[in-house]
Scaffold this motif. Structure first.
Motif, PDB file in Angstrom:
ATOM      1  N   UNK A 152       0.809  -1.200  -0.055  1.00 44.84           N
ATOM      2  CA  UNK A 152      -0.169  -0.040   0.082  1.00 44.84           C
ATOM      3  C   UNK A 152       0.712   1.176  -0.053  1.00 44.84           C
ATOM      4  N   UNK A 153       2.004   1.161   0.626  1.00 44.76           N
ATOM      5  CA  UNK A 153       3.068   2.230   0.701  1.00 44.76           C
ATOM      6  C   UNK A 153       3.673   2.492  -0.668  1.00 44.76           C
ATOM      7  N   UNK A 154       3.808   1.482  -1.426  1.00 43.85           N
ATOM      8  CA  UNK A 154       4.278   1.504  -2.781  1.00 43.85           C
ATOM      9  C   UNK A 154       3.143   2.164  -3.667  1.00 43.85           C
ATOM     10  N   UNK A 155       1.917   1.725  -3.372  1.00 44.16           N
ATOM     11  CA  UNK A 155       0.934   2.383  -4.471  1.00 44.16           C
ATOM     12  C   UNK A 155       0.743   3.957  -4.115  1.00 44.16           C
ATOM     13  N   UNK A 156       0.580   4.301  -2.787  1.00 42.80           N
ATOM     14  CA  UNK A 156       0.425   5.747  -2.519  1.00 42.80           C
ATOM     15  C   UNK A 156       1.780   6.485  -3.023  1.00 42.80           C
ATOM     16  N   UNK A 157       2.888   5.976  -3.165  1.00 42.50           N
ATOM     17  CA  UNK A 157       4.052   6.842  -3.710  1.00 42.50           C
ATOM     18  C   UNK A 157       4.016   6.637  -4.965  1.00 42.50           C
ATOM     19  N   UNK A 158       3.626   5.610  -5.355  1.00 47.51           N
ATOM     20  CA  UNK A 158       3.762   5.773  -7.286  1.00 47.51           C
ATOM     21  C   UNK A 158       2.704   6.660  -7.782  1.00 47.51           C
ATOM     22  N   UNK A 159       1.418   6.748  -6.698  1.00 50.19           N
ATOM     23  CA  UNK A 159       0.366   7.713  -7.297  1.00 50.19           C
ATOM     24  C   UNK A 159       0.931   9.280  -7.234  1.00 50.19           C
ATOM     25  N   UNK A 160       1.771   9.438  -6.081  1.00 43.95           N
ATOM     26  CA  UNK A 160       2.470  10.906  -6.301  1.00 43.95           C
ATOM     27  C   UNK A 160       3.454  10.841  -7.188  1.00 43.95           C
ATOM     28  N   UNK A 161       4.322  10.068  -7.456  1.00 51.46           N
ATOM     29  CA  UNK A 161       5.034   9.791  -8.595  1.00 51.46           C
ATOM     30  C   UNK A 161       4.578  10.249  -9.919  1.00 51.46           C
ATOM     31  N   UNK A 162       3.491   9.439 -10.176  1.00 46.21           N
ATOM     32  CA  UNK A 162       2.874   9.553 -11.395  1.00 46.21           C
ATOM     33  C   UNK A 162       2.150  11.096 -11.609  1.00 46.21           C
ATOM     34  N   UNK A 163       1.981  11.831 -10.649  1.00 43.19           N
ATOM     35  CA  UNK A 163       1.401  13.138 -10.619  1.00 43.19           C
ATOM     36  C   UNK A 163       2.265  13.954 -11.194  1.00 43.19           C
ATOM     37  N   UNK A 164       3.701  13.586 -11.373  1.00 42.24           N
ATOM     38  CA  UNK A 164       4.806  14.549 -11.946  1.00 42.24           C
ATOM     39  C   UNK A 164       4.464  14.603 -13.204  1.00 42.24           C
ATOM     40  N   UNK A 165       3.773  13.677 -14.057  1.00 41.71           N
ATOM     41  CA  UNK A 165       3.129  13.814 -15.462  1.00 41.71           C
ATOM     42  C   UNK A 165       2.595  14.992 -15.701  1.00 41.71           C
ATOM     43  N   UNK A 166       1.503  15.570 -14.942  1.00 40.94           N
ATOM     44  CA  UNK A 166       0.663  16.522 -15.009  1.00 40.94           C
ATOM     45  C   UNK A 166       1.373  17.907 -14.531  1.00 40.94           C
ATOM     46  N   UNK A 167       2.490  17.895 -13.754  1.00 38.84           N
ATOM     47  CA  UNK A 167       3.100  19.173 -13.304  1.00 38.84           C
ATOM     48  C   UNK A 167       4.400  19.620 -14.206  1.00 38.84           C
ATOM     49  N   UNK A 168       5.125  18.451 -14.259  1.00 38.97           N
ATOM     50  CA  UNK A 168       6.462  18.748 -14.736  1.00 38.97           C
ATOM     51  C   UNK A 168       6.811  17.749 -16.243  1.00 38.97           C
ATOM     52  N   UNK A 169       6.138  17.073 -16.487  1.00 32.15           N
ATOM     53  CA  UNK A 169       6.208  16.251 -17.571  1.00 32.15           C
ATOM     54  C   UNK A 169       6.585  14.734 -17.492  1.00 32.15           C
ATOM     55  N   UNK A 170       6.448  13.738 -18.243  1.00 33.49           N
ATOM     56  CA  UNK A 170       6.710  12.455 -18.290  1.00 33.49           C
ATOM     57  C   UNK A 170       8.310  12.269 -18.092  1.00 33.49           C
ATOM     58  N   UNK A 171       9.218  12.920 -18.116  1.00 37.35           N
ATOM     59  CA  UNK A 171      10.582  12.539 -17.787  1.00 37.35           C
ATOM     60  C   UNK A 171      10.722  12.749 -16.577  1.00 37.35           C
ATOM     61  N   UNK A 172      10.026  13.692 -15.858  1.00 37.06           N
ATOM     62  CA  UNK A 172      10.150  13.946 -14.211  1.00 37.06           C
ATOM     63  C   UNK A 172       9.599  12.661 -13.758  1.00 37.06           C
ATOM     64  N   UNK A 173       8.511  12.251 -14.277  1.00 42.24           N
ATOM     65  CA  UNK A 173       7.522  10.983 -13.561  1.00 42.24           C
ATOM     66  C   UNK A 173       8.816   9.859 -13.678  1.00 42.24           C
ATOM     67  N   UNK A 174       9.530   9.834 -14.806  1.00 39.84           N
ATOM     68  CA  UNK A 174      10.457   8.276 -14.735  1.00 39.84           C
ATOM     69  C   UNK A 174      11.681   8.788 -13.791  1.00 39.84           C
ATOM     70  N   UNK A 175      11.937  10.107 -13.613  1.00 39.02           N
ATOM     71  CA  UNK A 175      13.036  10.490 -12.572  1.00 39.02           C
ATOM     72  C   UNK A 175      12.724  10.192 -11.066  1.00 39.02           C
ATOM     73  N   UNK A 176      11.350  10.477 -10.890  1.00 38.83           N
ATOM     74  CA  UNK A 176      10.484  10.285  -9.429  1.00 38.83           C
ATOM     75  C   UNK A 176      10.552   8.641  -9.313  1.00 38.83           C
ATOM     76  N   UNK A 177      10.192   8.078 -10.189  1.00 39.71           N
ATOM     77  CA  UNK A 177      10.086   6.648 -10.242  1.00 39.71           C
ATOM     78  C   UNK A 177      11.511   6.027 -10.281  1.00 39.71           C
ATOM     79  N   UNK A 178      12.578   6.320 -10.831  1.00 40.92           N
ATOM     80  CA  UNK A 178      13.778   6.051 -10.612  1.00 40.92           C
ATOM     81  C   UNK A 178      14.254   6.360  -9.110  1.00 40.92           C
ATOM     82  N   UNK A 179      14.019   7.357  -8.532  1.00 45.35           N
ATOM     83  CA  UNK A 179      14.171   7.685  -7.336  1.00 45.35           C
ATOM     84  C   UNK A 179      13.763   6.764  -6.207  1.00 45.35           C
ATOM     85  N   UNK A 180      12.417   6.508  -6.337  1.00 43.83           N
ATOM     86  CA  UNK A 180      11.718   5.390  -5.453  1.00 43.83           C
ATOM     87  C   UNK A 180      12.644   4.168  -5.548  1.00 43.83           C
ATOM     88  N   UNK A 181      12.919   3.710  -6.658  1.00 47.66           N
ATOM     89  CA  UNK A 181      13.705   2.449  -6.593  1.00 47.66           C
ATOM     90  C   UNK A 181      15.070   2.627  -6.122  1.00 47.66           C
TER      91      UNK A 181
END
Length: 278
Positions: A152-181
């Motif tokens: 559930x924590x992973x789901x919450x964090x991934x939802x926040x990471x995915x929100x980067x798409x609407x604010x800073x673009x897809x590249x930032x979303x990928x950066x956020x996901x990479x950061x989580x890993x």
């Protein structure tokens, strides 16, 4: 409260503050300057700062207060007290720590920030504390729906990471996901201990006593003897379990094979060793 108990409490509160400031450094010096929201309440704070101009510390404070209220009504008193101090002090750390771009390269900033952020979170876990925020919903889901907290924590964090798409673009979303890993890998490494060793199981047909005597002369090895039974022969034998430092591993292997080149050896990594002289 006894003096020793008070001293222990003060030390723990000090360690919590160190952990919270470490988390803050990862956010304010590495994530926020590059507009990367890598999960959690702080990630939501970064997103809302970019969209609405709100201060990260204010957003985190509001979220943490809301999560404390939920914890008070839906979780036990002990859990609520456990997350209280961290929930209130993290916004303070975020408020007093200036946002500075210390690394201009975005990828490098994400890597460094993730390691620093993970070190702070891991320290909180090591002292059985919490920064509140996004750690509360998984506890509620676990209690009422028996959903694994890590999932559930992973789901919450991934939802926040995915929100980067609407604010800073897809590249930032990928950066956020990479950061989580990176954060997850670093936390796993730190949480399981930094005192890592090699563990060896050694069996020999007729030279186990010689190997044992040879190894007892070494300073960087712990030796334990087990009585075992061969699976095919049903004959009683002895097996050695060795714990050695990583630096001494190859030397010990060479010493074993110098006595018996055909010695049967199984090697594994040990996350942490406590007690003893190694």
């Amino acid at each position: 409260m006894s003096i020793s108990r008070m001293k222990q409490t003060i030390i723990q509160m000090g360690l919590i503050l160190v952990a919270l400031e470490t988390i803050t450094v990862g956010i304010k010096l590495f994530f926020a300057p590059h507009e990367v929201a890598a999960g959690g309440a702080t990630g939501i704070g970064i997103l809302l700062k970019e969209v609405m101009g709100w201060q990260i510390s204010t957003v985190v404070f509001v979220i943490n207060i809301g999560m404390l209220i939920l914890a008070y009504f839906l979780l036990d008193k002990k859990t609520t007290i456990k997350i209280l101090f961290g929930s209130l002090m993290l916004p303070v750390c975020l408020a007093i720590t200036p946002q500075v771009m210390v690394v201009e390269d975005k990828m490098l900033a994400i890597i460094i920030g993730s390691v620093i952020y993970a070190a702070g979170i891991a320290l909180l876990y090591r002292i059985d504390a919490s920064s509140g925020g996004s750690t509360v919903p998984p506890l509620i889901f676990k209690k009422y729906f028996n959903i694994n907290t890590a999932v559930s924590l992973l789901v919450v964090d991934m939802l926040v990471c995915f929100s980067n798409v609407f604010v800073s673009g897809f590249e930032t979303f990928m950066m956020a996901t990479f950061s989580s890993v990176i954060t997850l890998m670093t936390m796993n490494y730190i949480e399981t201990g930094l005192n890592r060793k090699k563990m060896l199981y050694v069996m020999s047909n007729d030279q186990i006593a010689e190997i044992q005597a040879h190894l007892l002369e070494e300073e960087e090895v712990g030796v334990t003897i087990f009585d075992v039974t061969g699976g095919y022969t049903n004959e009683g034998k002895q097996m050695l379990m060795l714990v050695v430092t990583n630096q001494a591993y190859q030397h010990i292997i060479n010493e074993i094979h110098a006595v018996d080149p055909k010695a049967f050896t199984i090697v594994g990594n040990v996350a942490e060793v406590r007690g003893g002289s190694l």
